[in-house]
Design a protein around this motif. Structure first.
Motif: not given
Length: 264
Positions: A116, A119-121
């Protein structure tokens, strides 16, 4: 006093006989139910007990190599004994299994969290790159707009300069000489000398898409004969013909054939 003593002695032997019978039941079931001299009306209990003791197999005779064909009671007793001995280890193994499961679950949660975060980065990186791209495009657009405005200002500054055939300097211009001079001042680029050659520069744009600094041409193919600079509001600046000076004129008054946009 002799009778109580004898009774006590007999009872002790009877208890021993019962224990021995149970032992024989586990070790040699057949011996426990064979024709044994131990009966309720036996006249000599002590002798009977001694006989039973003699029937108990020795330690060597009870080794796994010699004890075969065990009864279900014997097998159950042995399994129970072994299970009782192994219970602490089994409990430890169970606790270890729970610990391993907890560690595996925690590792899976950590892995999910890392995915997660990745994905955020990645999304943040993509957003940052997009913002940078947009900012760069805006910067270039602003720079290009400033250059186009400077080109227009330079051309307008020549209004009133007389037309001179072959002229390309503030002392006098023809149409292509005016374009050549203004472009060199702003972009540092040397345009071709004639209007027909200048028509090969840049990209074609429609009149509806005209921007400041676009070039307007009259004629087609090898018959291109005039060029001007668009200054906005449906107007352009040019050096019209001998006997006239550089001036501003509207598209409606003298409509060009096509337009080009320089990419410098």
């Amino acid at each position: 006093m002799r009778y109580p003593s004898l009774l006590s002695h007999s009872l002790r032997h009877l208890g021993a006989a019962a224990a021995l019978s149970g032992t024989l039941l586990l070790l040699q079931p057949g011996a426990a139910f064979a024709d044994s001299p131990l009966t309720p009306d036996s006249p000599d209990v002590a002798a009977t007990v001694d006989a039973l003791v003699e029937q108990i197999p020795s330690e060597a005779d009870r080794s796994p190599a010699k004890v075969e064909g065990r009864s279900p009671v014997q097998a159950a007793a042995e399994i129970t004994k072994n299970f009782a001995e192994a219970s602490p280890q089994l409990e430890s193994m169970g606790e270890l299994g729970v610990s391993i499961e907890n560690l595996a679950a925690e590792a899976e949660r950590q892995k999910t969290k890392e995915i997660e975060l990745a994905y955020i980065e990645a999304a943040m990186q993509e957003e940052a790159e997009e913002r940078a791209r947009i900012a760069e495009e805006e910067r270039r657009a602003a720079e290009a707009a400033a250059q186009r405005q400077a080109l227009v200002d330079t051309a307008l500054a020549q209004v009133g300069t007389p037309y001179v055939s072959g002229g390309a300097a503030p002392g006098g211009f023809d149409c292509s000489g005016l374009v050549k001079y203004c472009v060199a001042q702003i972009y540092g680029y040397e345009m071709p000398r004639t209007a027909a050659a200048q028509a090969g520069e840049g990209e074609s744009v429609s009149f509806d898409e005209l921007q400041l600094g676009d070039l307007l041409f009259w004629g087609s193919g090898s018959g291109i004969y005039h060029v001007a600079i668009y200054v906005g509001d449906g107007q352009y600046v040019h050096a019209p013909r001998p006997g006239q000076s550089v001036k501003v004129q509207t598209l409606e008054s003298y409509t060009p054939t096509f337009s080009k946009r320089l990419s410098l």
